[in-house]
Motif scaffolding. Structure first.
Motif, mmCIF file in Angstrom:
data_model
loop_
_atom_site.group_PDB
_atom_site.id
_atom_site.type_symbol
_atom_site.label_atom_id
_atom_site.label_comp_id
_atom_site.label_asym_id
_atom_site.label_seq_id
_atom_site.Cartn_x
_atom_site.Cartn_y
_atom_site.Cartn_z
ATOM 1 N N SER A 136 0.798 -1.224 0.000
ATOM 2 C CA SER A 136 0.000 0.000 0.000
ATOM 3 C C SER A 136 0.834 1.279 0.000
ATOM 4 O O SER A 136 0.493 2.234 -0.664
ATOM 5 C CB SER A 136 -0.994 -0.013 1.157
ATOM 6 N N LEU B 241 -4.416 13.976 -1.134
ATOM 7 C CA LEU B 241 -5.123 13.908 -2.425
ATOM 8 C C LEU B 241 -6.420 14.704 -2.399
ATOM 9 O O LEU B 241 -6.897 15.117 -1.345
ATOM 10 C CB LEU B 241 -5.421 12.443 -2.769
ATOM 11 N N ASP C 158 -3.943 5.544 -8.811
ATOM 12 C CA ASP C 158 -3.382 4.403 -8.076
ATOM 13 C C ASP C 158 -2.013 4.764 -7.482
ATOM 14 O O ASP C 158 -1.765 4.547 -6.287
ATOM 15 C CB ASP C 158 -3.233 3.207 -9.034
ATOM 16 N N ARG D 286 -2.378 7.369 -4.678
ATOM 17 C CA ARG D 286 -2.905 6.809 -3.418
ATOM 18 C C ARG D 286 -1.794 6.136 -2.635
ATOM 19 O O ARG D 286 -1.729 6.216 -1.417
ATOM 20 C CB ARG D 286 -4.001 5.780 -3.708
ATOM 21 N N ARG D 287 -0.909 5.434 -3.349
ATOM 22 C CA ARG D 287 0.194 4.761 -2.657
ATOM 23 C C ARG D 287 1.185 5.786 -2.103
ATOM 24 O O ARG D 287 1.736 5.604 -1.016
ATOM 25 C CB ARG D 287 0.885 3.782 -3.601
ATOM 26 N N ALA E 200 -0.312 6.988 1.061
ATOM 27 C CA ALA E 200 -0.637 6.002 2.093
ATOM 28 C C ALA E 200 0.264 6.178 3.315
ATOM 29 O O ALA E 200 1.388 6.667 3.198
ATOM 30 C CB ALA E 200 -0.485 4.593 1.533
#
Ligand code: TXA
Ligand code: MG
Length: 328
Positions: free
Chosen positions: A232, A243, A318, A321-322, A325
């Motif tokens: 993640s 974000l 994607d 988001r990582r 995280a």
């Protein structure tokens, strides 16, 4: 470490010869692809592959993609059914990795596939790298040329910065045009699954496969990652990342997308525009550069404007988001 340009025919020839010689000697080479720069080694040489893991500081359960010059070479290492062949025909050379059953007779080192009975194969589109692969005539294992968990490199200078003395040669073919990694699709037991969104859109894959892709549970499973690059927290700059920012907080830098900027953008400590016109391909090409440049500018917090998760936006969101995280 030697940094090799490829601007003239002569430079290019020297670079290709140096890369092939280094690979044959079991050394590591920074290779341009159309997605991001790879850290390449002879995939059939377990010691060379071990040097990749050591240089990246990567958990050794994480399998590597084997890069080959064409489908014919790929079929020596993996079993391609009609669907896998159709996908290869449609997108190779290009930003697609196919995970298929590994042939027991393939000389690819077990360490490169992390002991799995499947193999990830890809034919990259950069012409210099394809020539290196054709002349080397062995598969080249190459993860993105960044330290584990960090932002993938899109320029040769980034590879030098990330891995410096660990690489024998870095081949400089300029900024990578796609900018996000390959889409990873598993074609196993007659099922087609998207393991990682990337440079080929989901819709383009589905158009070839003829039906929607199986969504096989969550893409992130830290306990037993199917595509372990899907841990993640990944692609992380030093700065924190927030974000869907609709308003800037004091002290934040901004990654902007499209003509509209979040409220209070004027007070951003720095601004990187991914694509002023809102073009997703342009944004993908600039994404990792943006994270790196804002880190280099000393930003400690990055706010990212909303980006639609459609088409290439699926891979962009994607990766972001990582990057956002919680860090281990
Ligand atoms: O665009 C790209 O794919 C770049 C360039 C250099 O080719 N490479 C790249 O490699 O992104 P890497 O190692 O950063 O990411 C490869 C991903 C990892 O998440 C790995 O777990 C997955 O591919 N992978 C490789 N072989 C696999 C397999 N047999 N089964 C499942 N996942 C696999
Ligand atoms: Mg990577």
């Amino acid at each position: 470490m030697a940094l090799r340009g490829t601007a003239t025919t002569e430079d290019r020839e020297t670079a290709i010869a140096a890369a092939v010689a280094a690979l044959a000697a079991g050394r590591l080479v920074g290779l341009p692809t159309e997605t991001v720069y790879g850290l390449g080694a002879d995939a059939t040489d377990g010691r060379a592959v071990a040097a990749i893991y050591a240089a990246k500081g990567r958990p050794s359960f994480n399998p590597l993609i084997a890069h080959v010059p064409d489908l014919e070479q790929a079929e020596r290492h993996g079993v391609f059914d009609a669907t896998a062949r159709a996908l290869a025909a449609a997108f190779w050379p290009g930003p697609l990795t196919l995970v298929v059953p590994k042939r027991p007779e393939s000389p690819v080192a077990d360490l490169a596939t992390a002991g799995l009975d499947t193999i990830g194969l890809r034919v990259p589109a950069n012409p210099v790298t394809r020539e290196i692969l054709a002349r080397f005539a062995r598969p080249v294992a190459a993860p993105s040329a960044n330290r584990s968990g960090r932002v993938s490199p899109t320029r040769a200078e980034d590879v030098v910065e990330e891995l410096g003395e660990a690489v024998a040669e870095v081949i400089d073919a300029g900024a990578t045009p796609v900018g996000v990694e390959s889409t990873i699709v598993a074609v196993l037991d007659g099922r087609v699954r998207l393991l990682r969104p990337g440079g080929v859109t989901r819709a383009a894959i589905e158009a070839v496969v003829g039906h929607p892709l199986a969504d096989d549970g969550p893409l992130t499973d830290d306990a037993a990652p199917m595509a372990p690059g899907m841990l993640s927290s990944h692609y992380a700059p030093v700065a924190s990342v927030r974000l869907e920012a609709r308003r800037l907080e004091p002290g934040e830098a901004l990654i902007a997308f499209g003509p509209d900027r979040p409220a209070g953008w004027e007070r951003a400590v720095a601004v990187f525009d991914l694509s002023p016109s809102g073009d997703l391909a342009e944004a993908a090409a600039n994404l990792f550069r943006a994270l790196r440049d804002l880190d280099a500018a000393g930003a400690t917090a990055i706010a990212v404007a909303p980006i639609p998760a459609e088409g290439l936006g699926e891979a962009i969101v994607d990766r972001l988001r990582r990057a956002a995280a919680p860090r281990p």
